[in-house]
Scaffold this motif. Structure first.
Motif, PDB file in Angstrom:
ATOM      1  N   GLY A 692       5.495  -9.646  -6.242  1.00  0.00           N
ATOM      2  CA  GLY A 692       6.301  -9.048  -5.163  1.00  0.00           C
ATOM      3  C   GLY A 692       7.755  -8.920  -5.579  1.00  0.00           C
ATOM      4  O   GLY A 692       8.392  -7.876  -5.388  1.00  0.00           O
ATOM      5  N   LEU A 693       8.301  -9.963  -6.174  1.00  0.00           N
ATOM      6  CA  LEU A 693       9.711  -9.935  -6.614  1.00  0.00           C
ATOM      7  C   LEU A 693       9.915  -8.857  -7.678  1.00  0.00           C
ATOM      8  O   LEU A 693      10.930  -8.155  -7.688  1.00  0.00           O
ATOM      9  N   CYS A 694       8.936  -8.716  -8.560  1.00  0.00           N
ATOM     10  CA  CYS A 694       9.018  -7.694  -9.626  1.00  0.00           C
ATOM     11  C   CYS A 694       9.072  -6.291  -9.002  1.00  0.00           C
ATOM     12  O   CYS A 694       9.818  -5.416  -9.454  1.00  0.00           O
ATOM     13  N   ALA A 695       8.314  -6.106  -7.894  1.00  0.00           N
ATOM     14  CA  ALA A 695       8.233  -4.785  -7.247  1.00  0.00           C
ATOM     15  C   ALA A 695       9.579  -4.338  -6.699  1.00  0.00           C
ATOM     16  O   ALA A 695       9.810  -3.149  -6.480  1.00  0.00           O
ATOM     17  N   ASN A 696      10.481  -5.228  -6.465  1.00  0.00           N
ATOM     18  CA  ASN A 696      11.802  -4.878  -5.953  1.00  0.00           C
ATOM     19  C   ASN A 696      12.499  -3.895  -6.890  1.00  0.00           C
ATOM     20  O   ASN A 696      13.220  -3.001  -6.461  1.00  0.00           O
ATOM     21  N   SER A 697      12.280  -4.040  -8.203  1.00  0.00           N
ATOM     22  CA  SER A 697      12.895  -3.115  -9.169  1.00  0.00           C
ATOM     23  C   SER A 697      11.883  -2.109  -9.731  1.00  0.00           C
ATOM     24  O   SER A 697      12.256  -1.073 -10.255  1.00  0.00           O
ATOM     25  N   HIS A 698      10.597  -2.452  -9.652  1.00  0.00           N
ATOM     26  CA  HIS A 698       9.581  -1.619 -10.335  1.00  0.00           C
ATOM     27  C   HIS A 698       8.406  -1.335  -9.389  1.00  0.00           C
ATOM     28  O   HIS A 698       7.267  -1.683  -9.678  1.00  0.00           O
ATOM     29  N   LEU A 699       8.687  -0.684  -8.208  1.00  0.00           N
ATOM     30  CA  LEU A 699       7.632  -0.478  -7.204  1.00  0.00           C
ATOM     31  C   LEU A 699       6.482   0.354  -7.757  1.00  0.00           C
ATOM     32  O   LEU A 699       5.315  -0.041  -7.669  1.00  0.00           O
ATOM     33  N   GLU A 700       6.809   1.486  -8.353  1.00  0.00           N
ATOM     34  CA  GLU A 700       5.754   2.381  -8.850  1.00  0.00           C
ATOM     35  C   GLU A 700       4.883   1.663  -9.873  1.00  0.00           C
ATOM     36  O   GLU A 700       3.654   1.628  -9.767  1.00  0.00           O
ATOM     37  N   GLY A 701       5.536   1.083 -10.859  1.00  0.00           N
ATOM     38  CA  GLY A 701       4.805   0.422 -11.957  1.00  0.00           C
ATOM     39  C   GLY A 701       3.937  -0.717 -11.433  1.00  0.00           C
ATOM     40  O   GLY A 701       2.792  -0.899 -11.880  1.00  0.00           O
ATOM     41  N   THR A 702       4.479  -1.459 -10.442  1.00  0.00           N
ATOM     42  CA  THR A 702       3.726  -2.616  -9.920  1.00  0.00           C
ATOM     43  C   THR A 702       2.483  -2.151  -9.173  1.00  0.00           C
ATOM     44  O   THR A 702       1.371  -2.665  -9.378  1.00  0.00           O
ATOM     45  N   LEU A 703       2.660  -1.122  -8.279  1.00  0.00           N
ATOM     46  CA  LEU A 703       1.502  -0.626  -7.524  1.00  0.00           C
ATOM     47  C   LEU A 703       0.448  -0.057  -8.484  1.00  0.00           C
ATOM     48  O   LEU A 703      -0.754  -0.265  -8.302  1.00  0.00           O
ATOM     49  N   ALA A 704       0.927   0.659  -9.519  1.00  0.00           N
ATOM     50  CA  ALA A 704      -0.003   1.247 -10.497  1.00  0.00           C
ATOM     51  C   ALA A 704      -0.792   0.149 -11.200  1.00  0.00           C
ATOM     52  O   ALA A 704      -2.018   0.221 -11.351  1.00  0.00           O
ATOM     53  N   GLU A 708      -4.771  -0.495 -10.987  1.00  0.00           N
ATOM     54  CA  GLU A 708      -5.550  -0.541 -12.234  1.00  0.00           C
ATOM     55  C   GLU A 708      -6.344  -1.849 -12.315  1.00  0.00           C
ATOM     56  O   GLU A 708      -7.525  -1.863 -12.640  1.00  0.00           O
ATOM     57  N   PHE A 709      -5.693  -2.941 -11.948  1.00  0.00           N
ATOM     58  CA  PHE A 709      -6.355  -4.259 -12.007  1.00  0.00           C
ATOM     59  C   PHE A 709      -7.510  -4.327 -11.006  1.00  0.00           C
ATOM     60  O   PHE A 709      -8.579  -4.873 -11.294  1.00  0.00           O
ATOM     61  N   GLY A 710      -7.315  -3.694  -9.831  1.00  0.00           N
ATOM     62  CA  GLY A 710      -8.353  -3.701  -8.792  1.00  0.00           C
ATOM     63  C   GLY A 710      -9.615  -2.973  -9.238  1.00  0.00           C
ATOM     64  O   GLY A 710     -10.716  -3.257  -8.762  1.00  0.00           O
ATOM     65  N   LYS A 711      -9.431  -2.027 -10.131  1.00  0.00           N
ATOM     66  CA  LYS A 711     -10.597  -1.262 -10.595  1.00  0.00           C
ATOM     67  C   LYS A 711     -11.184  -1.826 -11.892  1.00  0.00           C
ATOM     68  O   LYS A 711     -12.156  -1.310 -12.424  1.00  0.00           O
ATOM     69  N   SER A 712     -10.570  -2.895 -12.401  1.00  0.00           N
ATOM     70  CA  SER A 712     -10.978  -3.409 -13.723  1.00  0.00           C
ATOM     71  C   SER A 712     -12.285  -4.201 -13.646  1.00  0.00           C
ATOM     72  O   SER A 712     -12.811  -4.463 -12.571  1.00  0.00           O
ATOM     73  N   ASP A 713     -12.768  -4.610 -14.814  1.00  0.00           N
ATOM     74  CA  ASP A 713     -14.025  -5.376 -14.900  1.00  0.00           C
ATOM     75  C   ASP A 713     -13.977  -6.693 -14.154  1.00  0.00           C
ATOM     76  O   ASP A 713     -15.013  -7.293 -13.893  1.00  0.00           O
ATOM     77  N   ILE A 760       2.568   2.517   2.679  1.00  0.00           N
ATOM     78  CA  ILE A 760       1.768   1.471   3.349  1.00  0.00           C
ATOM     79  C   ILE A 760       0.335   1.942   3.597  1.00  0.00           C
ATOM     80  O   ILE A 760      -0.626   1.266   3.240  1.00  0.00           O
ATOM     81  N   ASP A 761       0.201   3.133   4.238  1.00  0.00           N
ATOM     82  CA  ASP A 761      -1.155   3.596   4.545  1.00  0.00           C
ATOM     83  C   ASP A 761      -1.924   3.981   3.291  1.00  0.00           C
ATOM     84  O   ASP A 761      -3.016   3.488   3.040  1.00  0.00           O
ATOM     85  N   GLN A 762      -1.311   4.829   2.484  1.00  0.00           N
ATOM     86  CA  GLN A 762      -2.077   5.417   1.371  1.00  0.00           C
ATOM     87  C   GLN A 762      -2.364   4.433   0.249  1.00  0.00           C
ATOM     88  O   GLN A 762      -3.437   4.426  -0.324  1.00  0.00           O
ATOM     89  N   ASP A 763      -1.374   3.527  -0.053  1.00  0.00           N
ATOM     90  CA  ASP A 763      -1.572   2.656  -1.225  1.00  0.00           C
ATOM     91  C   ASP A 763      -2.002   1.243  -0.844  1.00  0.00           C
ATOM     92  O   ASP A 763      -2.861   0.659  -1.480  1.00  0.00           O
ATOM     93  N   ILE A 764      -1.342   0.713   0.200  1.00  0.00           N
ATOM     94  CA  ILE A 764      -1.523  -0.734   0.444  1.00  0.00           C
ATOM     95  C   ILE A 764      -2.696  -1.007   1.373  1.00  0.00           C
ATOM     96  O   ILE A 764      -3.666  -1.673   1.000  1.00  0.00           O
ATOM     97  N   LEU A 765      -2.652  -0.433   2.610  1.00  0.00           N
ATOM     98  CA  LEU A 765      -3.750  -0.714   3.555  1.00  0.00           C
ATOM     99  C   LEU A 765      -5.069  -0.162   3.023  1.00  0.00           C
ATOM    100  O   LEU A 765      -6.128  -0.744   3.237  1.00  0.00           O
ATOM    101  N   ARG A 766      -5.016   0.974   2.334  1.00  0.00           N
ATOM    102  CA  ARG A 766      -6.240   1.535   1.750  1.00  0.00           C
ATOM    103  C   ARG A 766      -6.926   0.509   0.834  1.00  0.00           C
ATOM    104  O   ARG A 766      -8.143   0.354   0.848  1.00  0.00           O
ATOM    105  N   CYS A 767      -6.082  -0.204   0.078  1.00  0.00           N
ATOM    106  CA  CYS A 767      -6.664  -1.172  -0.877  1.00  0.00           C
ATOM    107  C   CYS A 767      -7.160  -2.452  -0.205  1.00  0.00           C
ATOM    108  O   CYS A 767      -8.083  -3.083  -0.704  1.00  0.00           O
TER     109      CYS A 767
END
Length: 1626
Positions: A692-704, A708-713, A760-767
């Protein structure tokens, strides 16, 4: 003094020398010694004669006498004549050798005499002893022993004789066959050798300086042969040890050749003794002397013995040392001394031997070797210099030993090595590592456990030793600085050394500061060159982490931060000025803080801020990226400390915020997600916060990366070759999902607000919404938290921009389903409080909930929380893992209740109207009356919170009626008296808020303060301790405030609710309801008149069941109103109630006291009845016991009981005061007639439990209170007078105390009382006459009766009673007559004739079983005499004196005391009369001896009598003595006093000495041992102070005979004093 007297006394003392009491024995010895010092020749002669005349005396007795002779000889050796010395020597010698058998105590005592005399008369002694020490004849054991002791005590006197003695002794040695003779010879040889060595060492002081060592060597060598060759092999261990000790001492006196020749045999022989004896100290001491002697003369042959010597010495040094047993400590030190001696001569062999022994893994052996090594390093520095590298190499083996005892020894050796320059050498760093490793030891025991082995070295103890050693090396061994700096930094980062952090940092701080201050170049560390050290990034991470958990690992926070500041220049030059500013304030905070007081959340924020500032200051992307990578690699270090690991994730998050290389960020996020241990809740939370703290500077990269991790093995349940998360099973997949869900929540919370809403809707709640149906608790908790964080994030954003959150109701329903799935009977998870927090966060978001949605939400949440069992309740478990730790459970409950309150506020905030309030309150209302404290507390507390909140947010736009006020007040006001304090306080808060809400609705301004309502806040404090009166007043005041502010139309509802409150589940609330009700009814009771009969019936039934005092009182007030209209009926009913009255009847009587007119009528009626009714009837007792018993009559007892209850009512004060004298007299006489009377028995009830006199006493007590005679009451309570008055045997004392208190504090009331009491003196009831006489008798003790002109009336009554048939009345009348002297002394002479006549007849009273009248007569006369004129007594003095004299020795303490006192008071009438002076001298001895009377009152009387008689005695010095020393409050040193007094008697009355000593001797047969002992002392001091010329006045024969008799007294204290007195016969 006649010699025969001294002899008789000495003889008696000699007889008593073995008294069975140790104190007597001690005193006998002292007296013998005193006599012996004064007349040594004569006493010694007596002792000798005694021994000669009693040849068969028991040994213990002989011993005491011989010891006495020794003491006298020791003290007075100069004064004893030469012939006596010789005869004493001869006696002692004869006593010592009379028995051929050895009888130690006896012969030792005789030997001691010879030694004592030998210090002065050595030649005479030697002449005697040597006569018994003849060549060719085996001497007596104690002859040899005496010679040995003489050589110790008189070295210079004895050594010149020793050559001859040794010459005579040598042939005897071969004749000694018995072990004890061998022992004594050996001991003597040891003493002789020591004396010779001492003599030779101090030749300058010696009488014969020509004496040389070789003077004795021939004899010593010859003796040595016998001792060594023959006796050392003895089976008797005591003998072997003494021989060994002697051999050790003799070695120094032997010729070098002889010693050299003996060494090959001597050393093995001594060494072999270790196996044969348990006591090793003497052997080691002897061995040490042999080695010292051998090495001193440069023995060459000793080396051949070395191997064996070292082996045995090593065994000795390895033996355990018990510091509570000094010989083992001494032995250890002697053995180490042996090693030191050998090290100086054979260094190579010794060191090799010790180092080889170190290889032996036996614990004891190693400890021994290490202690030798340490001793050698410290004591033989120069010898060891060349062996340093060898020792360094050899110490490694014991360093690997597992035993803490061995490790402790190793540390001590390392400490010694450090001080002697070993650690700078190659291999020295291993020793430093060893110390550090052991600074990091974990605890051996949990708190409270204790080691069982006293020698055990616990980890804690070893760790403390290592801490101290490291500190010592740092601070005291200067040359070690470069060995320790910076190498110690290596140990800061590996986890196995974490417990050593504190001592390591402290040492590094000391070293760093020293180098910095000296500007040494080595202060700045080059990490590239120092390859073994951790990198600056790792070091910084470790020290910051330590700072974040300052109290872990033995408080490593402060030292870690302080070290960080010192290392700043080496870690990164840019940090220096920042840390100088930032770190000291942090250290100051820690200085003031404890584990308990540290606010961990704030502290974490400070540490993260420090990190953030540091990274911004460093401003070096490469350095920061390396820090992120190293911190991530460092994570596994904290696998066993998850709180710390969680914080490290946050640190990594903060570091990644400052990382501008997107690839590095992506790589580190991947690393974190893959390596995290998702099974642990704390770690999951940490990972999420970091990301979460990392997302403060790198929101796009963190969500991506999360997507990616959610879809991993990682989330595929089938095994895969590429599965990056090793060996996951299904459960763990849920845990990984939980981590991911939490990450999304934290990202939402921490991301920049301007970027997050559209994600929130498209990226977070969807997941996360795809997991809503989970049954997994971990995922549930993660979902709840995540949704709450999302809601929070939206709330923050909508402050700046509008937003309709379409999925709000869906999320709330998911949350409620989670709550419904929780078990109702327990709370093991945080689901409830997390759901409610989340719902509270969701509620403010648009769109608003419908009424039904809101109802469901509240119903589910309120019932789910309020129905929980209490916090302390533990439900029956099914699974072990479900058990919740009590601390966790407490936190869980606290959080859950707080969350419910927040939720209720959130709901109310949407509709702040009376209806909105009711819609929330209806969910809580049913819980207010619960039978469970905890449920009521939760409900009332929640209500208080929502009402306070309602008031806060209330804005009245138009005039609306607060229609539910009455119902709410009716429900809540009884709770102000709830048994549970928290409920009471909260209920008062509720009422306060309700009344202010009403004021707002009435149109008052927001800032309006209503005085009446604000007064409730003061009432709230009073509710903390609701005793009867406080509750009554508080509820009443509360009602006044409520009725003042309550609109008329709401009153009916309130009263109706309060009637319901009378049957509340809590009796305290019934009480409150009744009080509130009564207060309301007082104002509006008129309209209820027609219901009175029905109410009475209800009250009658209720009173039977109501146990609460205040409810009954309140109901009683209602009864009072009714009863005042039907007085006669009520009284008749009450009097006929069965006794004792039940509480209902008592309250009825009490209620009657409230109306003064009615009360007055009742009091008159009752007094009249009590005076005319018979108080009791006499009934025959049981057949077996016979006699009669007094039983109270029913009517009089019932009247008294009723009167008592009526007076209990405070309102009865006015009638009680107006009729006080009559009532007081009536109750006092009634009390007299009730003492010893039992209650009547009724078939239905056992009335015998009623205390008849107690009822009258209680009534009288209440009357005094009503009359406000507080001082009288206080005095009577202090004196426990009431208890005394009630009982037959103390009744007179009680009445006396009553009269005394009335006379002192209620004088003006007495004339009327006396007038009312007088008729009772002629009453037929004896008990009533006793009571009144006792009362009048005490009144005469006080002057107030003269002031009130009652004296004549009282005196006449006393005179009449002198001839009363009742003995007690006669005694009291005599007492009363005597009391006039205290109360009205000026009237004494007016009644002189009558008083003297009454007292004289009193002293001669025949019908006086306990001598009570006699005693009163003497006491009375004593008092009266003080005030009579001389003319009235003059002729009677001697007559009275003669009457008193027989009583002086009475066995009755009180009579003895009174007679002595009276004698003192007679003295003023006899001054100047020779005949009186003679009488005083007649009794002087008696008075002096009664100064030690066992009774303290008699002693006091003696002191008084002697002080006042002092002027009559006829000696100024004695008069002064009596007046200065005999004070009542001063203790008297009797011995000193009698000693001084006898001196004055001898000086001033030499002619009376004969009379005195005969008088004293008569007391030798006194009944009291104290007096017998005093008489012995008196005689002793008289003899001690008597000049020679006066002895003719005394009959010494009688004295001697008397003291001899006392020396056999059964009481040891008397025997002691008799023995002491005998000490004065000189």
């Amino acid at each position: 003094m006649d010699e025969t007297d001294v002899e008789q006394v000495t003889l008696a003392l000699l007889d008593a020398a073995i008294d069975k009491d140790s104190k007597v024995q001690e005193q006998v010895r002292k007296s013998m010694l005193t006599l012996g010092k004064q007349q040594p020749d004569r006493v010694l002669a007596m002792c000798q004669d005694y021994l000669l005349k009693h040849p068969k005396l028991v040994v213990s007795h002989r011993v005491v006498i011989l010891q006495t002779i020794e003491l006298i000889a020791g003290c007075s050796i100069e004064e004893i004549s030469s012939p006596r010395i010789k005869s004493i020597i001869s006696l002692a010698s004869e006593e010592m050798t009379r028995s051929k058998e050895v009888i130690p105590d006896w012969q030792q005592a005789a030997s001691n005499i010879l030694v004592a005399v030998g210090n002065k008369h050595i030649n005479d002694i030697m002449e005697e002893i040597l006569s018994k020490f003849q060549p060719g004849v085996l001497p007596h054991f104690f002859v040899v022993q005496t010679l040995a002791n003489l050589s110790d005590s008189n070295v210079y006197g004895m050594v010149p004789f020793l050559n001859a003695i040794l010459g005579t002794m040598l042939p005897m040695l071969s004749m000694a066959k018995q072990d004890n003779m061998k022992w004594v010879f050996s001991s003597a040889l040891c003493h002789f050798s020591d004396s010779i060595l001492e003599y030779l060492a101090n030749l300058d002081k010696a009488p014969d300086p020509t004496v040389r060592k070789d003077t004795f060597s021939t004899e010593i060598c010859a003796a040595f042969d016998i001792l060594f060759n023959n006796w050392l092999q003895s089976r008797e261990s005591k003998l072997r040890l003494t021989v060994a000790e002697a051999v050790g001492s003799m070695c120094h006196l032997m010729s070098s050749d002889k010693l050299e020749e003996q060494i090959p045999k001597l050393i093995p022989a001594i060494l072999s003794l270790y196996k044969k004896n348990n006591e090793h100290y003497i052997i080691s001491k002897s061995l040490c002397q042999v080695l010292d002697a051998s090495l001193s003369m440069g023995s060459r042959i000793l080396e051949t013995q070395l191997d064996n010597l070292l082996i045995v010495l090593h065994q000795q040094v390895s033996a355990p040392v018990d510091y509570n047993n000094p010989p083992t400590v001494k032995n250890h030190n002697e053995v180490l001394r042996c090693f030191s001696l050998l090290a100086n001569s054979f260094p190579d062999r010794l060191v090799m031997f010790v180092l080889q022994k170190l290889e032996n893994s036996n614990e004891r052996s190693r400890m021994g070797s290490l202690s030798v090594l340490r001793h050698l390093i410290n004591s033989t520095t120069s010898t060891m210099e060349s062996k340093k590298l060898l020792i360094l190499a050899s110490i490694r083996q014991p360093m690997a030993d597992q035993s803490n005892k061995v490790k402790k020894c190793v540390v001590q050796v390392i400490s010694a090595m450090a001080h002697h320059g070993y650690l700078e050498l190659e291999g020295g760093e291993l020793l430093v590592r060893f110390i550090v490793q052991h600074c990091a030891l974990p605890d051996t025991y949990q708190r409270g456990d204790r080691p069982t082995d006293p020698e055990e070295v616990t980890n804690e103890a070893l760790r403390t030793i290592c801490d101290n050693t490291l500190h010592l090396l740092t601070t005291t061994v200067g040359r070690l600085a470069d060995v320790l700096w910076p190498k110690l930094l290596y140990y800061l980062t590996p986890p196995q050394y974490s417990n050593a952090t504190t001592p390591l940092c402290k040492s590094l701080i000391v070293l760093g500061n020293k180098k910095k201050n000296n500007q040494e170049p080595s202060f700045n560390i080059d990490f590239k060159q120092e390859v073994n050290l951790p990198s600056p990034q790792t070091l910084m991470v470790r020290l910051l982490m330590n700072g974040a958990f300052p109290f872990s690992s033995r408080g490593h926070g402060m030292p870690s931060l302080a070290l960080l500041q010192i290392l700043s220049a080496s870690i990164h030059p840019k940090t220096e000025s920042l840390w100088e500013k930032e770190i000291p304030p942090l250290l100051a905070i820690l200085e003031e803080t404890t584990t308990q007081s540290l606010n961990k959340k704030h502290w974490d924020e400070k540490m993260l801020k420090l990190l953030s500032k540091t990274l911004a200051t460093i401003d070096d992307d490469k350095w920061v990226c390396q820090l992120a990578a190293e911190a991530t690699r460092y994570l596994p270090t904290y696998n066993l400390a998850l709180e710390e690991k969680s914080f490290l994730y946050r640190c990594i998050g903060v570091t990644l915020q400052q990382c501008f290389n997107k690839e590095v960020v992506k790589k580190q996020l991947q690393e974190i997600l893959l390596t995290a241990r998702h099974n642990d809740a704390v770690e999951r939370e940490g990972v999420a916060m970091g990301i979460g703290l990392c997302a403060n500077s790198h929101l796009e990269g963190t969500l991506a990366k999360l997507d990616e991790f959610g879809k991993s093995d990682a989330f595929k349940k089938s095994p895969s070759i590429f599965n990056l998360l090793k060996d996951r099973n299904d459960v763990e997949v849920e845990k990984v999902k939980s981590t991911l869900i939490l990450c999304y929540g934290q990202v939402a919370l921490n991301a920049p607000p301007e970027k997050i809403l559209n994600r929130i809707d498209q990226d977070i709640l969807r997941c996360i919404s795809k997991h809503f149906n989970t049954k997994d608790l971990t995922m549930k908790l993660s979902l709840i938290q995540s949704v709450g964080l999302i809601a929070k994030a939206i709330s923050e954003c909508v402050k700046k921009q509008g937003y309709i959150f379409t999925r709000k109701q869906e999320l709330i329903n998911v949350m409620l389903d989670f709550i419904k799935a929780e078990p109702a009977d327990s709370m093991r998870t945080p689901v409830r409080h997390l759901v409610m927090n989340t719902c509270a966060n969701l509620l403010p978001l648009d769109p608003a909930l419908t009424e039904n949605e809101s109802f469901d939400l509240l119903k589910v949440c309120v019932n789910s929380v309020l129905s929980l069992p209490p916090e302390t309740h533990t439900p029956e478990k099914t699974k072990e893992e479900d058990i919740v730790d009590p601390k966790q459970r407490k936190a869980l409950y606290k959080d859950t209740l707080a969350a419910l309150q927040e939720l209720l506020k959130s709901v109310l905030a949407r509709d702040p109207t009376p209806d909105g309030l009711q819609s929330v309150f209806k969910h809580i209302e049913s819980w207010l009356n619960s039978g469970q404290d905890y449920e009521r507390e939760r409900a009332v507390t929640a209500t208080a919170h929502i009402l306070a909140y309602y008031l806060d947010i209330l804005t009245v736009k138009n005039m609306v009626s607060f229609h539910n006020l009455g119902a709410l007040l009716g429900r809540l006001s009884p709770r102000c008296s709830d048994p549970h304090p928290a409920v009471r306080a909260a209920a008062m808060d509720c009422i306060y808020s309700l009344l202010y809400i009403q004021l707002r609705y009435e149109g008052f301004a927001l800032d309006y303060k209503d005085e009446a309502v604000d007064s409730l806040l003061l009432l709230k404090d009073k509710l903390e301790n609701p005793d009867y009166s406080v509750l009554y007043k508080t509820c009443s005041d509360l009602t006044k405030v409520m009725s003042k502010r309550l609109p008329q139309q709401q009153l009916t509802t309130l009263v109706f609710m309060l009637f319901e409150g009378l049957v509340d589940s809590q009796t305290n609330c019934c009480r409150a309801s009744s009080v509130i009700l009564n207060t309301l009814l007082k104002n509006r009771g008129g309209g209820l008149q027609e219901l009175v009969p029905e109410m009475l019936e209800v009250l009658h039934v209720r009173l039977q069941s109501i146990t609460e005092e205040q409810v009954r009182v309140a109901v009683g007030q209602t009864v009072l109103i009714l009863a005042s209209q039907h007085l006669q009926t009520v009284i008749n009913t009450l009097v006929n109630q069965p006794l004792p009255y039940d509480s209902w009847t008592c309250e009825m009587w009490m209620a009657l006291g409230a109306d003064p007119i009615v009360a007055n009528q009742i009091i008159e009626m009752v007094m009249e009845k009590i005076l005319i009714m018979a108080p009791y009837v006499e009934m025959k007792g049981p057949m077996l016991r016979g006699g009669t018993t007094k039983v109270a009559t029913n009517q009089s007892l019932a009247m008294t009981c009723g009167l008592k209850e009526l007076l209990l009512n405070g309102q009865s004060q006015e009638p009680a005061v107006s009729q006080f004298p009559q009532l007081f007299s009536c109750l006092t006489v009634r009390l007299g007639a009730s003492v010893g009377v039992s209650a009547p028995k009724d078939s239905a009830k056992h009335t015998a439990s009623l205390h008849v006199a107690g009822v009258a006493a209680d009534a009288l007590r209440i009357l005094l209170a009503r009359a406000q005679l507080d001082e009288v009451m206080k005095r009577l309570d202090e004196d426990n007078a009431w208890d005394a008055m009630r009982e037959l045997n103390t009744h007179i004392t009680g009445i006396t105390l009553l009269a005394r208190a009335m006379a002192k504090h209620a004088g003006p009331r007495l004339p009327a009382i006396v007038e009312c009491l007088c008729p009772s003196l002629n009453n037929i009831y004896e008990c009533q006459r006793v009571t009144v006489t006792a009362f009048f008798s005490e009144l005469l003790n006080h002057h107030v009766v003269t002031e009130l002109m009652l004296i004549d009336v009282l005196m006449n009554n006393m005179m009449e009673r002198i001839s009363d048939p009742c003995c007690a009345v006669r005694m009291l009348s005599v007492r009363g007559l005597g009391n006039i002297a205290i109360g009205s002394p000026e009237k004494v002479n007016k009644y002189a004739k009558e008083l003297l006549a009454a007292m004289s007849s009193g002293m001669e009273e025949k019908d006086d079983p306990g001598k009570l009248i006699t005693l009163e007569a003497m006491s009375g006369l004593s008092k009266v005499l003080l005030h009579l004129d001389k003319k009235n007594v003059h002729l009677l003095v001697v007559y009275i004196f003669m009457k008193i004299k027989p009583f002086l020795e009475s066995e009755n303490d009180e009579i003895r005391c009174a007679s002595i006192h009276l004698m003192g008071n007679l003295s003023k009438f006899g001054s100047g009369e020779p005949v009186f002076k003679d009488q005083i001298h007649n009794v002087l001895v008696s008075l002096l001896l009664h100064l030690v009377d066992p009774n303290p009152q008699v002693v006091k009387a003696c002191k008084y009598a002697m002080r006042v008689c002092a002027p009559v005695v006829g000696s100024e010095q004695i008069t002064t003595m009596f007046q200065n020393h005999l004070h009542d409050d001063k203790s008297l040193h009797y011995g000193e006093f009698i000693n001084d007094l006898t001196k004055h008697l001898i000086q001033d009355f030499p002619g009376m000495l004969n009379f005195y000593h005969i008088s004293v001797i008569q007391f030798f047969k006194s009944n009291w041992p104290e007096v017998r002992a005093g008489a012995a002392m008196f005689i002793g001091f008289l003899l001690g102070n008597l000049p020679e010329e006066h002895f003719s006045h005394l009959n010494m024969g009688t004295i001697t005979k008397g003291l001899v008799m006392l020396l056999q007294d059964p009481d040891p204290a008397v025997r002691v004093k008799a023995a002491e007195a005998m000490g004065h016969f000189h």
